[in-house]
Design a protein around this motif. Structure first.
Motif, PDB file in Angstrom:
ATOM      1  N   PRO A  46      17.255  -1.078  90.899  1.00 16.23           N
ATOM      2  CA  PRO A  46      16.859  -0.355  89.697  1.00 16.23           C
ATOM      3  C   PRO A  46      15.344  -0.421  89.467  1.00 16.23           C
ATOM      4  O   PRO A  46      14.675  -1.289  90.019  1.00 16.23           O
ATOM      5  N   PRO A  47      14.849   0.474  88.657  1.00 15.75           N
ATOM      6  CA  PRO A  47      13.402   0.546  88.451  1.00 15.75           C
ATOM      7  C   PRO A  47      12.866  -0.529  87.513  1.00 15.75           C
ATOM      8  O   PRO A  47      13.591  -1.089  86.688  1.00 15.75           O
ATOM      9  N   THR A  48      11.580  -0.795  87.647  1.00 20.00           N
ATOM     10  CA  THR A  48      10.852  -1.601  86.671  1.00 20.00           C
ATOM     11  C   THR A  48      10.606  -0.710  85.464  1.00 20.00           C
ATOM     12  O   THR A  48      10.282   0.470  85.600  1.00 20.00           O
ATOM     13  N   ILE A  49      10.788  -1.280  84.288  1.00 20.36           N
ATOM     14  CA  ILE A  49      10.568  -0.543  83.042  1.00 20.36           C
ATOM     15  C   ILE A  49       9.233  -1.012  82.470  1.00 20.36           C
ATOM     16  O   ILE A  49       9.057  -2.193  82.195  1.00 20.36           O
ATOM     17  N   SER A  50       8.307  -0.093  82.336  1.00 18.92           N
ATOM     18  CA  SER A  50       6.973  -0.413  81.842  1.00 18.92           C
ATOM     19  C   SER A  50       6.673   0.526  80.680  1.00 18.92           C
ATOM     20  O   SER A  50       6.813   1.741  80.807  1.00 18.92           O
ATOM     21  N   GLN A  51       6.285  -0.051  79.551  1.00 17.97           N
ATOM     22  CA  GLN A  51       6.042   0.719  78.335  1.00 17.97           C
ATOM     23  C   GLN A  51       4.661   0.393  77.779  1.00 17.97           C
ATOM     24  O   GLN A  51       4.174  -0.731  77.947  1.00 17.97           O
ATOM     25  N   VAL A  52       4.067   1.365  77.107  1.00 18.98           N
ATOM     26  CA  VAL A  52       2.817   1.126  76.399  1.00 18.98           C
ATOM     27  C   VAL A  52       3.000   1.483  74.933  1.00 18.98           C
ATOM     28  O   VAL A  52       3.839   2.310  74.575  1.00 18.98           O
ATOM     29  N   LEU A  99       7.258  -3.668  70.940  1.00 17.15           N
ATOM     30  CA  LEU A  99       7.407  -3.491  72.386  1.00 17.15           C
ATOM     31  C   LEU A  99       8.606  -4.273  72.916  1.00 17.15           C
ATOM     32  O   LEU A  99       9.387  -3.752  73.718  1.00 17.15           O
ATOM     33  N   VAL A 100       8.771  -5.517  72.470  1.00 18.52           N
ATOM     34  CA  VAL A 100       9.905  -6.334  72.921  1.00 18.52           C
ATOM     35  C   VAL A 100      11.221  -5.696  72.475  1.00 18.52           C
ATOM     36  O   VAL A 100      12.150  -5.518  73.284  1.00 18.52           O
ATOM     37  N   GLU A 101      11.321  -5.338  71.208  1.00 14.91           N
ATOM     38  CA  GLU A 101      12.564  -4.761  70.683  1.00 14.91           C
ATOM     39  C   GLU A 101      12.900  -3.436  71.354  1.00 14.91           C
ATOM     40  O   GLU A 101      14.055  -3.189  71.707  1.00 14.91           O
ATOM     41  N   HIS A 102      11.907  -2.599  71.561  1.00 18.26           N
ATOM     42  CA  HIS A 102      12.135  -1.315  72.237  1.00 18.26           C
ATOM     43  C   HIS A 102      12.590  -1.556  73.679  1.00 18.26           C
ATOM     44  O   HIS A 102      13.514  -0.890  74.170  1.00 18.26           O
ATOM     45  N   GLY A 103      11.946  -2.495  74.351  1.00 22.14           N
ATOM     46  CA  GLY A 103      12.328  -2.800  75.726  1.00 22.14           C
ATOM     47  C   GLY A 103      13.755  -3.303  75.829  1.00 22.14           C
ATOM     48  O   GLY A 103      14.499  -2.916  76.742  1.00 22.14           O
ATOM     49  N   ILE A 104      14.173  -4.153  74.906  1.00 25.57           N
ATOM     50  CA  ILE A 104      15.552  -4.644  74.926  1.00 25.57           C
ATOM     51  C   ILE A 104      16.530  -3.498  74.691  1.00 25.57           C
ATOM     52  O   ILE A 104      17.580  -3.433  75.339  1.00 25.57           O
ATOM     53  N   GLU A 105      16.184  -2.583  73.815  1.00 26.93           N
ATOM     54  CA  GLU A 105      17.033  -1.395  73.615  1.00 26.93           C
ATOM     55  C   GLU A 105      17.186  -0.613  74.919  1.00 26.93           C
ATOM     56  O   GLU A 105      18.283  -0.152  75.253  1.00 26.93           O
ATOM     57  N   LEU A 106      16.097  -0.453  75.663  1.00 30.15           N
ATOM     58  CA  LEU A 106      16.169   0.256  76.947  1.00 30.15           C
ATOM     59  C   LEU A 106      17.034  -0.509  77.951  1.00 30.15           C
ATOM     60  O   LEU A 106      17.790   0.093  78.708  1.00 30.15           O
ATOM     61  N   LEU A 107      16.941  -1.838  77.952  1.00 28.57           N
ATOM     62  CA  LEU A 107      17.751  -2.647  78.870  1.00 28.57           C
ATOM     63  C   LEU A 107      19.228  -2.543  78.552  1.00 28.57           C
ATOM     64  O   LEU A 107      20.068  -2.620  79.462  1.00 28.57           O
ATOM     65  N   LEU A 108      19.576  -2.358  77.293  1.00 26.59           N
ATOM     66  CA  LEU A 108      20.980  -2.213  76.922  1.00 26.59           C
ATOM     67  C   LEU A 108      21.584  -0.936  77.497  1.00 26.59           C
ATOM     68  O   LEU A 108      22.803  -0.826  77.609  1.00 26.59           O
ATOM     69  N   GLU A 109      20.741   0.005  77.900  1.00 30.75           N
ATOM     70  CA  GLU A 109      21.200   1.243  78.543  1.00 30.75           C
ATOM     71  C   GLU A 109      21.360   1.062  80.047  1.00 30.75           C
ATOM     72  O   GLU A 109      21.877   1.937  80.731  1.00 30.75           O
ATOM     73  N   GLN A 110      20.886  -0.064  80.584  1.00 27.91           N
ATOM     74  CA  GLN A 110      20.970  -0.373  82.013  1.00 27.91           C
ATOM     75  C   GLN A 110      22.212  -1.228  82.271  1.00 27.91           C
ATOM     76  O   GLN A 110      22.760  -1.816  81.347  1.00 27.91           O
ATOM     77  N   PRO A 111      22.608  -1.360  83.526  1.00 28.09           N
ATOM     78  CA  PRO A 111      23.745  -2.237  83.836  1.00 28.09           C
ATOM     79  C   PRO A 111      23.325  -3.707  83.943  1.00 28.09           C
ATOM     80  O   PRO A 111      23.892  -4.471  84.716  1.00 28.09           O
ATOM     81  N   ALA A 112      22.350  -4.113  83.165  1.00 26.48           N
ATOM     82  CA  ALA A 112      21.814  -5.470  83.232  1.00 26.48           C
ATOM     83  C   ALA A 112      22.636  -6.423  82.376  1.00 26.48           C
ATOM     84  O   ALA A 112      23.126  -6.059  81.308  1.00 26.48           O
ATOM     85  N   ASP A 113      22.771  -7.656  82.863  1.00 28.80           N
ATOM     86  CA  ASP A 113      23.546  -8.675  82.177  1.00 28.80           C
ATOM     87  C   ASP A 113      22.700  -9.609  81.316  1.00 28.80           C
ATOM     88  O   ASP A 113      23.184 -10.163  80.341  1.00 28.80           O
TER      89      ASP A 113
END
Length: 178
Positions: A46-52, A99-113
């Motif tokens: 899966p891709p690296t998620i990078s946000q600004v 940034l942290v909260e938004h990133g966690i929201e994006l991770l919840l859309e991934q198949p990450a545990d």
């Protein structure tokens, strides 16, 4: 003043480098800035998620989440939050938290545990990170400050019940970062 969070692109490279150079102490800023820029180019599945974060159109913060896996559990997937930085003059305005909260929201859309972080427990604890959630996961390299190794579960089925050694993306394969 309005803050907007968006995906980082390679055209953000100089802004991302500058944010990390200015946000971290001289003893580590070049290493962390190099990591942040390399993660912009990281191509993986899966891709690296990078946000600004932009404040009135100016890039003032950056965060990256890159995948971690384990040969011991081929179907298991996690991410590591690293690095996170906000320009010094923009701190204490909630940008890092956003940034942290938004990133966690994006991770919840991934198949990450699970999502990991190697940082200040007082800061990351407010986002649900803790040492107990990281206890059965061995980081890719020895840690200079083991108390900083923390995790947050994203899915209940992600708890394997056994110890897993993690492998990270190439950009994080520098023992000096750990």
């Amino acid at each position: 003043m309005s803050t907007r969070i968006r995906p980082a692109t390679t055209s953000d490279r100089e802004h991302v480098r500058d944010i990390h150079l200015r946000a971290f102490p001289d003893s580590e800023n070049r290493r962390v800035a190099k990591l942040a820029v390399e993660l912009l180019d990281e191509q993986g599945d899966p891709p690296t998620i990078s946000q600004v974060a932009e404040l009135d159109g100016r890039v003032v913060g950056h965060i990256a989440f890159s995948p971690v896996k384990s040969e011991d559990a081929p179907d298991w997937l996690g991410y590591i939050l690293a690095p996170l930085a906000v320009l010094p003059e923009c701190r204490n305005a909630g940008i890092g938290s956003a940034l942290v909260e938004h990133g966690i929201e994006l991770l919840l859309e991934q198949p990450a545990d699970r999502v990991f972080v190697y940082g200040d427990p007082a800061y990351y604890g407010r986002f649900g990170f803790g040492a107990e959630a990281a206890a059965h996961f061995v980081p890719p390299f020895a840690l200079e400050h083991p108390f900083g190794w923390q995790a947050r579960g994203l899915r209940e089925h992600g708890a394997t019940g056994r110890t897993l050694r993690l492998a990270c993306v190439k950009a994080l394969c520098d023992p000096a970062l750990w």
